[in-house]
Motif scaffolding. Sequence first.
Motif, PDB file in Angstrom:
ATOM      1  N   ASP A 162       0.730  -1.209   0.125  1.00 20.34           N
ATOM      2  CA  ASP A 162      -0.046   0.073  -0.074  1.00 20.34           C
ATOM      3  C   ASP A 162       0.968   1.244   0.051  1.00 20.34           C
ATOM      4  OD1 ASP A 162      -1.831   2.144   0.664  1.00 20.34           O
ATOM      5  OD2 ASP A 162      -3.199   0.464   1.371  1.00 20.34           O
ATOM      6  N   LYS A 163       0.352   2.128  -0.960  1.00 19.39           N
ATOM      7  CA  LYS A 163       1.425   3.493  -0.946  1.00 19.39           C
ATOM      8  C   LYS A 163       0.963   4.250   0.282  1.00 19.39           C
ATOM      9  CE  LYS A 163       1.362   4.388  -5.815  1.00 19.39           C
ATOM     10  NZ  LYS A 163       0.815   2.869  -6.512  1.00 19.39           N
ATOM     11  N   SER A 296      -6.500   6.429 -10.718  1.00 15.29           N
ATOM     12  CA  SER A 296      -5.250   5.809 -11.002  1.00 15.29           C
ATOM     13  C   SER A 296      -3.929   6.625 -10.627  1.00 15.29           C
ATOM     14  CB  SER A 296      -5.196   5.592 -12.533  1.00 15.29           C
ATOM     15  OG  SER A 296      -5.190   6.688 -13.342  1.00 15.29           O
ATOM     16  N   HIS A 297      -4.208   7.913 -10.458  1.00 18.85           N
ATOM     17  CA  HIS A 297      -2.825   8.841  -9.895  1.00 18.85           C
ATOM     18  C   HIS A 297      -2.924   9.015  -8.640  1.00 18.85           C
ATOM     19  CE1 HIS A 297      -2.264   9.594 -14.218  1.00 18.85           C
ATOM     20  NE2 HIS A 297      -3.418   9.968 -14.595  1.00 18.85           N
ATOM     21  N   GLY A 298      -3.884   8.376  -7.713  1.00 25.54           N
ATOM     22  CA  GLY A 298      -3.904   8.495  -6.522  1.00 25.54           C
ATOM     23  C   GLY A 298      -4.705   9.596  -5.831  1.00 25.54           C
ATOM     24  N   LYS A 299      -5.455  10.311  -6.614  1.00 21.83           N
ATOM     25  CA  LYS A 299      -6.234  11.163  -6.209  1.00 21.83           C
ATOM     26  C   LYS A 299      -7.415  11.110  -5.658  1.00 21.83           C
ATOM     27  CE  LYS A 299      -8.336  15.714  -7.878  1.00 21.83           C
ATOM     28  NZ  LYS A 299      -8.612  16.620  -8.932  1.00 21.83           N
ATOM     29  N   LEU A 300      -7.921  11.389  -4.402  1.00 26.58           N
ATOM     30  CA  LEU A 300      -9.159  10.969  -3.813  1.00 26.58           C
ATOM     31  C   LEU A 300     -10.355  11.645  -4.550  1.00 26.58           C
ATOM     32  CD1 LEU A 300     -10.179   9.551  -1.192  1.00 26.58           C
ATOM     33  CD2 LEU A 300     -10.474  11.813  -0.332  1.00 26.58           C
TER      34      LEU A 300
END
Length: 391
Positions: A162-163, A296-300
């Motif tokens: 997990d990032k 996909s870019h980690g933006k909520l």
Amino acid sequence: MLTLIKNAHVWSPSELGICDVLIADKRIAAIEPQIEGSFGAVPVTQIDAQGRWLVPGFVDPLAHFNGGGGEGGFHTRTPVMPITDAIQAGISTMVSGLGTDASTRSLSDMLANARGLSNLGLSTYCYTGSYEYPVRTVTGTVRDDIILIDKFIGIGELAIADKRGSQLNAAELARVASEAKVGGLISGKAGITFLHVGDEASQLNIIEQCCRDHDVDLNQFYPTHMNRHQSLMEQGAELANHGLMLDLTCSTTPELVAEGEIPAAKCLAQLLSEGVQATQISLSTDANASLPDFDSHGKLRGLKVGRAVSLLESVQEAIRDGVDVDQVLMAASQNAAQRLKLSTKGTIAVGKDADLNLLCPDTLALSHVWYQGKLAMQEGKMKIRGYFDEM
């Protein structure tokens, strides 16, 4: 005071048929085809189950008593869990972890919430630590937390794949797991290492490396969110055949399912059909955790809250889908209790805690809940509420 439940179709979780169950001093005193006779001057409360299913109180190995999350900012911190959420889900035992946020949430606050819920009747336990490494503790070490603090039974939910995790390596994971194990051995607790598994491609690889390169047993680990996607489930199924317990998360969202998450009831059925032993699977709620939806870019993109009642809903769904009742109930109660060394929980047997649920066999609706012999719900009406809740 004694309670006598008459004419119940008992699942222990094995099917025992129609029985009477006597509760005394918070525990199950007798299970017989028929219990009659006088109990002297001791008052007896008698309830006719009318053939409804009497099943073990559910055991939830992961919740968040003091909320969690906040991936969308401080205004998205999820709320504290009220006891009524557990009652309406039929959950009598819960284990809490901190999760992502160990900065504005603390182990001390979690312990306070655990004790508050325990004062109201819910059986509560906790994990020390959180997602991050180095591990946060109360006493200074994982080992001492488990040995010296009664509520702590292991460490979790430490994040892998997990990032949002700390990207720890196999040696670091082995060190933490060994500390937890020794703490458990000395205190007589499970000393488990409960792992949050994210959606990165590394999946469970660090567990395999840890066991291969270090003196750590596979069954020291207890990974959750194993229904996150098909590939993770398949890797978990292979390791389950070598002793790994798999935990499936019942709380989900349409967005997560669209991304590939398998609903817990369907994942349970699939694992069983692939030959995973029923004893190697448990169900948890992730109650009051945040359920973030990232692009996909980690933006909520959005965030919802884990629900305690998702466990009851998953049990109902699995039974309706044709999974054997005893196997569903094992996943919802017995398996987690045994893995976490909660010896009086998870089964209906003489001497066990009288944590019980009564289900209507036709609808699977929950009508009664007992916490250690005390009615928490009767005919769908709450008998226990939080101190500040209106009755």
